[in-house]
Write an enzyme that holds these catalytic residues in place. Structure first.
Site, PDB file in Angstrom:
ATOM      1  N   SER A  26     -19.863 -38.585  -0.102  1.00 46.02           N
ATOM      2  CA  SER A  26     -18.617 -37.815  -0.084  1.00 46.02           C
ATOM      3  C   SER A  26     -17.521 -38.496  -0.894  1.00 46.02           C
ATOM      4  O   SER A  26     -16.410 -37.987  -0.982  1.00 46.02           O
ATOM      5  CB  SER A  26     -18.143 -37.616   1.363  1.00 46.02           C
ATOM      6  OG  SER A  26     -18.039 -38.865   2.030  1.00 46.02           O
ATOM      7  N   HIS A 160       4.482   3.244   2.503  1.00 45.52           N
ATOM      8  CA  HIS A 160       3.330   3.875   1.834  1.00 45.52           C
ATOM      9  C   HIS A 160       3.497   3.855   0.311  1.00 45.52           C
ATOM     10  O   HIS A 160       2.946   4.707  -0.386  1.00 45.52           O
ATOM     11  CB  HIS A 160       3.133   5.317   2.293  1.00 45.52           C
ATOM     12  CG  HIS A 160       3.133   5.485   3.780  1.00 45.52           C
ATOM     13  ND1 HIS A 160       1.993   5.402   4.538  1.00 45.52           N
ATOM     14  CD2 HIS A 160       4.160   5.687   4.651  1.00 45.52           C
ATOM     15  CE1 HIS A 160       2.306   5.585   5.823  1.00 45.52           C
ATOM     16  NE2 HIS A 160       3.620   5.731   5.920  1.00 45.52           N
ATOM     17  N   SER A 281      -1.242 -10.421 -24.526  1.00 47.60           N
ATOM     18  CA  SER A 281      -2.633  -9.985 -24.659  1.00 47.60           C
ATOM     19  C   SER A 281      -3.126 -10.397 -26.031  1.00 47.60           C
ATOM     20  O   SER A 281      -2.383 -10.361 -27.006  1.00 47.60           O
ATOM     21  CB  SER A 281      -2.708  -8.470 -24.503  1.00 47.60           C
ATOM     22  OG  SER A 281      -3.866  -7.980 -25.145  1.00 47.60           O
ATOM     23  N   LYS A 287       1.877  -6.222 -24.919  1.00 44.42           N
ATOM     24  CA  LYS A 287       1.708  -6.590 -23.516  1.00 44.42           C
ATOM     25  C   LYS A 287       2.489  -7.843 -23.105  1.00 44.42           C
ATOM     26  O   LYS A 287       2.624  -8.786 -23.859  1.00 44.42           O
ATOM     27  CB  LYS A 287       0.223  -6.840 -23.193  1.00 44.42           C
ATOM     28  CG  LYS A 287      -0.645  -5.622 -23.231  1.00 44.42           C
ATOM     29  CD  LYS A 287      -0.307  -4.611 -22.141  1.00 44.42           C
ATOM     30  CE  LYS A 287      -0.697  -5.076 -20.764  1.00 44.42           C
ATOM     31  NZ  LYS A 287      -2.134  -5.082 -20.549  1.00 44.42           N
ATOM     32  N   GLU A 294      -0.393 -12.824 -10.550  1.00 45.14           N
ATOM     33  CA  GLU A 294      -1.769 -12.389 -10.261  1.00 45.14           C
ATOM     34  C   GLU A 294      -2.616 -13.555  -9.769  1.00 45.14           C
ATOM     35  O   GLU A 294      -3.462 -13.394  -8.888  1.00 45.14           O
ATOM     36  CB  GLU A 294      -2.393 -11.757 -11.506  1.00 45.14           C
ATOM     37  CG  GLU A 294      -1.772 -10.410 -11.825  1.00 45.14           C
ATOM     38  CD  GLU A 294      -2.157  -9.881 -13.196  1.00 45.14           C
ATOM     39  OE1 GLU A 294      -2.186  -8.665 -13.366  1.00 45.14           O
ATOM     40  OE2 GLU A 294      -2.431 -10.698 -14.106  1.00 45.14           O
ATOM     41  N   TYR A 321     -19.526 -36.377  17.058  1.00 43.16           N
ATOM     42  CA  TYR A 321     -19.531 -36.273  15.604  1.00 43.16           C
ATOM     43  C   TYR A 321     -20.866 -35.756  15.089  1.00 43.16           C
ATOM     44  O   TYR A 321     -21.930 -36.107  15.590  1.00 43.16           O
ATOM     45  CB  TYR A 321     -19.243 -37.640  14.958  1.00 43.16           C
ATOM     46  CG  TYR A 321     -19.272 -37.577  13.437  1.00 43.16           C
ATOM     47  CD1 TYR A 321     -18.146 -37.178  12.722  1.00 43.16           C
ATOM     48  CD2 TYR A 321     -20.429 -37.872  12.728  1.00 43.16           C
ATOM     49  CE1 TYR A 321     -18.178 -37.077  11.339  1.00 43.16           C
ATOM     50  CE2 TYR A 321     -20.468 -37.777  11.341  1.00 43.16           C
ATOM     51  CZ  TYR A 321     -19.345 -37.378  10.656  1.00 43.16           C
ATOM     52  OH  TYR A 321     -19.375 -37.278   9.279  1.00 43.16           O
ATOM     53  N   GLN A 326     -18.203 -33.568   7.691  1.00 42.00           N
ATOM     54  CA  GLN A 326     -17.803 -34.054   6.370  1.00 42.00           C
ATOM     55  C   GLN A 326     -17.349 -32.879   5.483  1.00 42.00           C
ATOM     56  O   GLN A 326     -16.606 -33.070   4.527  1.00 42.00           O
ATOM     57  CB  GLN A 326     -18.974 -34.794   5.723  1.00 42.00           C
ATOM     58  CG  GLN A 326     -18.678 -35.397   4.377  1.00 42.00           C
ATOM     59  CD  GLN A 326     -19.720 -36.437   3.998  1.00 42.00           C
ATOM     60  OE1 GLN A 326     -19.715 -37.548   4.492  1.00 42.00           O
ATOM     61  NE2 GLN A 326     -20.622 -36.069   3.120  1.00 42.00           N
ATOM     62  N   LYS A 329     -13.409 -31.708   4.614  1.00 41.23           N
ATOM     63  CA  LYS A 329     -12.445 -32.240   3.649  1.00 41.23           C
ATOM     64  C   LYS A 329     -12.200 -31.331   2.464  1.00 41.23           C
ATOM     65  O   LYS A 329     -11.054 -31.017   2.130  1.00 41.23           O
ATOM     66  CB  LYS A 329     -12.872 -33.623   3.194  1.00 41.23           C
ATOM     67  CG  LYS A 329     -12.475 -34.663   4.199  1.00 41.23           C
ATOM     68  CD  LYS A 329     -13.183 -35.966   3.994  1.00 41.23           C
ATOM     69  CE  LYS A 329     -13.583 -36.547   5.315  1.00 41.23           C
ATOM     70  NZ  LYS A 329     -14.624 -35.788   6.036  1.00 41.23           N
TER      71      LYS A 329
HETATM   72  N1  ARG Z   1     -17.952 -39.444   5.280  1.00 40.72           N
HETATM   73  C1  ARG Z   1     -18.019 -39.139   6.681  1.00 40.72           C
HETATM   74  C2  ARG Z   1     -17.209 -37.873   6.979  1.00 40.72           C
HETATM   75  O1  ARG Z   1     -16.470 -37.484   6.176  1.00 40.72           O
HETATM   76  C3  ARG Z   1     -17.464 -40.268   7.469  1.00 40.72           C
HETATM   77  C4  ARG Z   1     -17.959 -40.344   8.860  1.00 40.72           C
HETATM   78  C5  ARG Z   1     -19.376 -40.758   8.867  1.00 40.72           C
HETATM   79  N2  ARG Z   1     -19.834 -40.989  10.167  1.00 40.72           N
HETATM   80  C6  ARG Z   1     -21.147 -41.000  10.493  1.00 40.72           C
HETATM   81  N3  ARG Z   1     -21.455 -41.215  11.707  1.00 40.72           N
HETATM   82  N4  ARG Z   1     -22.055 -40.763   9.606  1.00 40.72           N
HETATM   83  O2  ARG Z   1     -17.365 -37.281   7.997  1.00 40.72           O
END
Ligand code: ARG
Length: 461
Positions: A26, A160, A281, A287, A294, A321, A326, A329
């Site tokens: 990541s 409308h 354009s 144009k 947009e 977890y 991951q 993000k």
């Molecule tokens: N790169 C991981 C994430 O964004 C970090 C956490 C990883 N934890 C694990 N137990 N593999 O979630």
């Protein structure tokens, strides 16, 4: 940089498949958390020192090492171009150990990447929310400036997309101002729940070291510490909430964009978009296209997608977890980037748009938009509103037949439809009267709008 030594190598004898390793990585995107993760690491090191886990000397080395990493990254962006690093957490730890040796290996005592990533993401998002809120405010200020530049201006209001009743242009500007005001409130609210410290939850069960979590929270500016370790490492509500707030804000910007796109057409011609925010354009020389608007409208869909992606990612996850998380993000980053850029360009558009006051006024004076006013006039004379509505409907039909506006209908014609029509009807049907009667709170009368403008200005502080 050579292939990174894994944080979790001990239990393994074989090597990871290269395809899987790439899939698992990541760092390409979570390196955005670099500064936040370094900051959180420094606070953790200090807590370890206070708990007697690190000596003063070790803690000082770690602290200096982390500072050096931050400095290195800000001097040289390519420092963060490492194709082999698994994620930002392992990258920082590996670089720290390279720099300061064994003391660096003690930093991970009492924490897990699970509480670490939640902490860094919260820290990062908190900063992002502050920047975005400032941009919302900027867009609000641009709306107010535009309203004030055309204080007297009138335009048709629509339902409308049919002409409905005249409104002040400033009233239209203030409608969007209100939406953005709520967006800022939502961001502030999301920030409050983001600003909670997960660090100290470790992998899922809590930490076995005497880490003073309140101290860590204070050092990082968090308002409180999470109350349940399982929840703290599993919770991505704060990302979802941010994306929901961002989605709604994008929906508002998209509606604003749509209004301006329509108003800038030759058919409407109420606003003129400046060259700074328009494109031409390649084929049609005449144009002038509203690309900026947009794109804002188009990008709203991305942010809604980010929200849905997050919800789907978390909905089936067992505690605590899971690596699915991951995926939080890129969605969160994209929502923040897209909203941020859209707000900026919207403010620029608002500063490069001009109302064609004459044309808007002309449009506001035609199309029987004073029909409701005539019905209200009759109602004030004692005609039940329902009957008045019916009579005015007939008056409109007659006016269309004669090709005139309601206020141009000969008095006899109006009297034939309702004997309650008097000489004072002309005055009652003027554009100014139509506006003036909308004088209750929230209405478009000149007095109310002037007050609303002042209050809006005041609210920006
Ligand atoms: N790169 C991981 C994430 O964004 C970090 C956490 C990883 N934890 C694990 N137990 N593999 O979630």
């Amino acid at each position: 940089m050579a292939d990174e030594k894994k944080l979790w190598g001990g239990r393994f004898t074989g090597r990871a498949d290269e395809g899987f390793a790439a899939f698992n990585r990541s760092f390409g995107f979570d390196r955005r958390l670099f500064a936040a993760d370094v900051r959180a690491s420094a606070a953790h090191a200090e807590a370890l020192r206070a708990a007697g886990v690190l000596t003063d000397e070790e803690a000082a080395r770690i602290s200096r090492g982390l500072d050096a990493l931050l400095a290195r990254a800000s001097e040289d962006q390519s420092f963060l171009d490492d194709p082999h690093a698994e994620d930002v957490h392992s990258f920082i730890e590996a670089r720290l150990v390279e720099l300061i040796g064994d003391a660096g290996r003690k930093l991970h005592t009492g924490r897990s990447r699970n509480d670490q990533v939640a902490t860094a993401t919260r820290l990062w998002l908190r900063g992002e929310i502050d920047e975005i809120a400032a941009r919302v405010r900027e867009a609000q200020a641009a709306l107010l400036d535009l309203a004030e530049a055309h204080r007297e201006a009138v335009m048709p209001g629509y339902t409308h997309l049919q002409r409905a009743q005249p409104v002040l242009f400033a009233h239209w500007c203030l409608a969007y101002f209100e939406m953005l005001a709520r967006d800022r409130e939502r961001l502030a609210d999301a920030r409050r729940r983001t600003n909670v410290l997960p660090l100290g939850s470790a992998a899922l069960a809590g930490t076995s070291y005497a880490i003073d979590r309140e101290l860590v929270a204070r050092a990082l500016g968090f308002e409180s510490v999470s109350r349940n370790s399982l929840d703290a490492v599993s919770d991505r509500d704060f990302c979802v909430e941010f994306c929901a707030a961002a989605s709604l804000s994008m929906a508002h910007l998209s509606r604003l964009a749509e209004d301006l796109i329509i108003y800038s057409t030759t058919e409407f011609g109420f606003v003129e978009l400046g060259d700074a925010i328009s494109t031409g354009s390649s084929l049609m020389p005449q144009k002038k296209n509203p690309d900026a608007l947009e794109l804002v409208r188009g990008k709203s869909g991305r942010v809604f997608g980010d929200l849905v992606a997050l919800l789907v990612a978390v909905k089936g996850l067992p505690l605590a977890y899971n690596k699915d998380m991951q995926e939080d993000k890129e969605a969160t980053f994209d929502a923040a980037d897209t909203l941020s850029a859209s707000l900026e360009v919207t403010a620029t558009v608002l500063r490069n748009v001009r109302l064609r006051e004459e044309r808007a006024r002309e449009a506001a004076s035609r199309g029987y938009m004073n029909a409701t006013e005539l019905a209200d006039y009759l109602a004030r004379k004692g005609v039940p509103f329902r009957a008045a509505h019916e009579q005015v409907g007939r008056a409109v039909l007659r006016a269309i037949e004669l090709g005139v506006e309601l206020d141009e209908l000969p008095l006899e014609e109006l009297r034939a439809i309702s004997p309650h029509v008097g000489e004072d009807v002309r005055e009652a049907l003027t554009l100014e009267r139509t506006l003036a009667t909308k004088s209750q709170a929230g209405g478009t009368s000149r007095e109310r709008v002037a007050e609303a403008l002042a209050a809006a200005r005041e609210s920006l502080g």
